[in-house]
Scaffold this motif. Structure first.
Motif, PDB file in Angstrom:
ATOM      1  N   TYR A  44     -40.929 -38.605  46.158  1.00  0.00           N
ATOM      2  CA  TYR A  44     -39.527 -38.593  45.716  1.00  0.00           C
ATOM      3  C   TYR A  44     -39.497 -39.193  44.314  1.00  0.00           C
ATOM      4  O   TYR A  44     -39.951 -40.318  44.093  1.00  0.00           O
ATOM      5  CB  TYR A  44     -38.646 -39.411  46.664  1.00  0.00           C
ATOM      6  CG  TYR A  44     -37.227 -39.564  46.199  1.00  0.00           C
ATOM      7  CD1 TYR A  44     -36.275 -38.586  46.457  1.00  0.00           C
ATOM      8  CD2 TYR A  44     -36.834 -40.716  45.482  1.00  0.00           C
ATOM      9  CE1 TYR A  44     -34.966 -38.741  46.019  1.00  0.00           C
ATOM     10  CE2 TYR A  44     -35.538 -40.859  45.037  1.00  0.00           C
ATOM     11  CZ  TYR A  44     -34.609 -39.866  45.305  1.00  0.00           C
ATOM     12  OH  TYR A  44     -33.302 -40.018  44.862  1.00  0.00           O
ATOM     13  N   SER A  45     -38.959 -38.414  43.365  1.00  0.00           N
ATOM     14  CA  SER A  45     -38.901 -38.898  41.981  1.00  0.00           C
ATOM     15  C   SER A  45     -37.782 -38.174  41.259  1.00  0.00           C
ATOM     16  O   SER A  45     -37.656 -36.942  41.382  1.00  0.00           O
ATOM     17  CB  SER A  45     -40.237 -38.656  41.280  1.00  0.00           C
ATOM     18  OG  SER A  45     -40.178 -39.074  39.928  1.00  0.00           O
ATOM     19  N   ASP A  47     -34.557 -38.267  41.727  1.00  0.00           N
ATOM     20  CA  ASP A  47     -33.572 -37.706  42.667  1.00  0.00           C
ATOM     21  C   ASP A  47     -34.006 -36.361  43.248  1.00  0.00           C
ATOM     22  O   ASP A  47     -33.161 -35.581  43.722  1.00  0.00           O
ATOM     23  CB  ASP A  47     -32.193 -37.568  42.002  1.00  0.00           C
ATOM     24  CG  ASP A  47     -31.624 -38.919  41.567  1.00  0.00           C
ATOM     25  OD1 ASP A  47     -31.974 -39.936  42.210  1.00  0.00           O
ATOM     26  OD2 ASP A  47     -30.857 -38.947  40.591  1.00  0.00           O
ATOM     27  N   ARG A  48     -35.330 -36.064  43.223  1.00  0.00           N
ATOM     28  CA  ARG A  48     -35.827 -34.818  43.805  1.00  0.00           C
ATOM     29  C   ARG A  48     -37.004 -35.106  44.749  1.00  0.00           C
ATOM     30  O   ARG A  48     -37.748 -36.078  44.575  1.00  0.00           O
ATOM     31  CB  ARG A  48     -36.298 -33.839  42.721  1.00  0.00           C
ATOM     32  CG  ARG A  48     -35.163 -33.310  41.837  1.00  0.00           C
ATOM     33  CD  ARG A  48     -35.686 -32.244  40.902  1.00  0.00           C
ATOM     34  NE  ARG A  48     -36.275 -31.121  41.665  1.00  0.00           N
ATOM     35  CZ  ARG A  48     -36.863 -30.075  41.078  1.00  0.00           C
ATOM     36  NH1 ARG A  48     -36.967 -30.024  39.745  1.00  0.00           N
ATOM     37  NH2 ARG A  48     -37.364 -29.104  41.811  1.00  0.00           N
ATOM     38  N   ILE A  49     -37.155 -34.241  45.773  1.00  0.00           N
ATOM     39  CA  ILE A  49     -38.239 -34.373  46.754  1.00  0.00           C
ATOM     40  C   ILE A  49     -39.288 -33.296  46.467  1.00  0.00           C
ATOM     41  O   ILE A  49     -38.962 -32.114  46.332  1.00  0.00           O
ATOM     42  CB  ILE A  49     -37.708 -34.229  48.198  1.00  0.00           C
ATOM     43  CG1 ILE A  49     -36.727 -35.365  48.517  1.00  0.00           C
ATOM     44  CG2 ILE A  49     -38.873 -34.219  49.196  1.00  0.00           C
ATOM     45  CD1 ILE A  49     -36.052 -35.243  49.881  1.00  0.00           C
ATOM     46  N   ASP A  51     -42.709 -31.741  48.125  1.00  0.00           N
ATOM     47  CA  ASP A  51     -43.512 -31.730  49.359  1.00  0.00           C
ATOM     48  C   ASP A  51     -44.524 -30.571  49.418  1.00  0.00           C
ATOM     49  O   ASP A  51     -45.068 -30.275  50.474  1.00  0.00           O
ATOM     50  CB  ASP A  51     -42.608 -31.674  50.589  1.00  0.00           C
ATOM     51  CG  ASP A  51     -41.690 -30.459  50.580  1.00  0.00           C
ATOM     52  OD1 ASP A  51     -41.744 -29.670  49.614  1.00  0.00           O
ATOM     53  OD2 ASP A  51     -40.914 -30.295  51.543  1.00  0.00           O
ATOM     54  N   ASN A  65     -31.799 -39.086  51.817  1.00  0.00           N
ATOM     55  CA  ASN A  65     -31.635 -39.812  50.559  1.00  0.00           C
ATOM     56  C   ASN A  65     -32.520 -41.047  50.568  1.00  0.00           C
ATOM     57  O   ASN A  65     -32.074 -42.150  50.914  1.00  0.00           O
ATOM     58  CB  ASN A  65     -30.192 -40.207  50.358  1.00  0.00           C
ATOM     59  CG  ASN A  65     -29.960 -40.895  49.012  1.00  0.00           C
ATOM     60  OD1 ASN A  65     -30.773 -40.741  48.093  1.00  0.00           O
ATOM     61  ND2 ASN A  65     -28.878 -41.644  48.893  1.00  0.00           N
ATOM     62  N   GLY A  71     -37.878 -44.891  53.003  1.00  0.00           N
ATOM     63  CA  GLY A  71     -38.833 -43.838  52.628  1.00  0.00           C
ATOM     64  C   GLY A  71     -39.695 -43.394  53.811  1.00  0.00           C
ATOM     65  O   GLY A  71     -40.786 -42.826  53.602  1.00  0.00           O
TER      66      GLY A  71
END
Length: 334
Positions: A44-45, A47-49, A51, A65, A71
């Motif tokens: 997560y960085s 405000d985006r995920i 994966d 969130n 986390g």
């Protein structure tokens, strides 16, 4: 440390709080620590995920969130290769915190096989075998008999670590259906077999029959080879004889030459005779060409009667002596 079974879901916790001095942007990164490098699992960085890594589609944040201070992640459909040490790194400058969790994914025993090693005869020693082709250690094995009294024979020795079940001096009362259960911390699997102890067979008779059969087979093979060699020799002999005949035997005389020689010889004979001697040969047909049979010596018959010819008058023959055949008393020609 967390232990789960293959195919299950596991939750790896990671919570945090901020201090007054933590004013930078928030970054949360989960990695799988391997001997020589770190492999990213989810991040997560800004405000985006993110994966799209090793466990794409099988890992997710529990809280949509993560910036709220949670986390924690879930890993779905666990595999044995997921075993390892996972690290959660939370970075909000100037602070950086990490947390590690040891995950062990166990595989329950599967594809367990049961079979008998040894001859199932009275008085022999044999072993019932049980082995799982898959499964995480430590796997333990247990045997039980499900027919008859259900009790294991007194002379048997089960080994829980290897799955071997040794039976000494087997008897017919040991016959029946046995089951083996393989188990570890997360599951179990089982298999079964039927033991049928029978009287010993006549091994001497089997051995004698096998020897006799082998000898008969060898005799038939030898006879077949002998026939083949004999046939080859006969063919070779026929070829050699045919070749010798073609080379050594002269060509047969033609009928025309035979006829000419026959007629010539008869003419010479007739020329030496007087007209009076022609009476005995008047019946011979010279207009026919003799066959090849004339080349062979004529067969003499004892009843042959030479023609009676009167003695010619020497004065009329011009004093040329002519020998007239005479007949003796016993019928032979002189």
């Amino acid at each position: 440390m967390i232990t789960r079974a293959e195919g299950e879901k596991v939750t790896l916790p990671c919570t945090f709080t901020f201090g007054p001095q933590d004013t930078g942007s928030l970054d949360i990164e989960w990695v799988l620590l391997e001997p020589n490098h770190e492999q990213t699992v989810i991040m997560y960085s800004g405000d985006r995920i993110y994966d799209k890594y090793k466990m794409d589609g099988r890992v997710e944040f529990v809280n949509p969130n993560p910036a709220s201070g949670d986390g924690t992640i879930d890993i779905l459909n666990l595999k044995a290769t997921d075993t390892g040490t996972y690290q959660c790194k939370v970075k909000k400058p100037p602070s950086v915190e990490t947390q590690r969790i040891q995950l062990t994914v166990l595989v329950k025993p599967m594809n367990t096989k049961c079979y008998v090693e040894g001859t199932q005869e009275i008085g022999t020693d044999l072993t019932l075998k049980c082995k799982s082709e898959e499964g995480s250690p430590i796997i333990t094995y247990s045997w039980k008999k499900i027919t008859g009294t259900g009790e294991l024979p007194a002379t048997t020795t089960p080994h829980t670590e290897t799955g071997d079940f040794l039976v000494k001096n087997a008897s017919q009362i040991y016959s029946g259906i046995y089951t083996c259960t393989a188990s570890n911390k997360i599951g179990s699997d089982e298999c079964s077999l039927e033991l049928n102890v029978t009287p010993p067979v006549n091994r001497a008779g089997r051995i004698a029959g096998a020897i006799i059969g082998t000898l008969l087979g060898l005799l038939l093979l030898a006879f077949f080879i002998f026939c083949c060699l004999k046939k080859q020799r006969e063919k070779k002999y026929e070829k050699e004889v045919h070749h010798d005949i073609r080379e050594d035997v002269p060509p047969p005389k033609s009928r025309a030459s035979t006829a000419r020689s026959y007629i010539g010889s008869n003419r010479s004979s007739l020329g030496s005779m007087s007209p009076s001697n022609m009476d005995g040969y008047a019946k011979t047909q010279y207009n026919k060409v003799p066959s090849e049979e004339f080349e062979h010596a004529p067969v003499q018959t004892t009843n042959f009667q030479p023609p009676k010819v009167a003695a010619p008058n020497l004065s009329r023959m011009g004093a040329i002596p002519v020998m007239i055949p005479a007949q003796s008393k016993d019928g032979s020609i002189v």
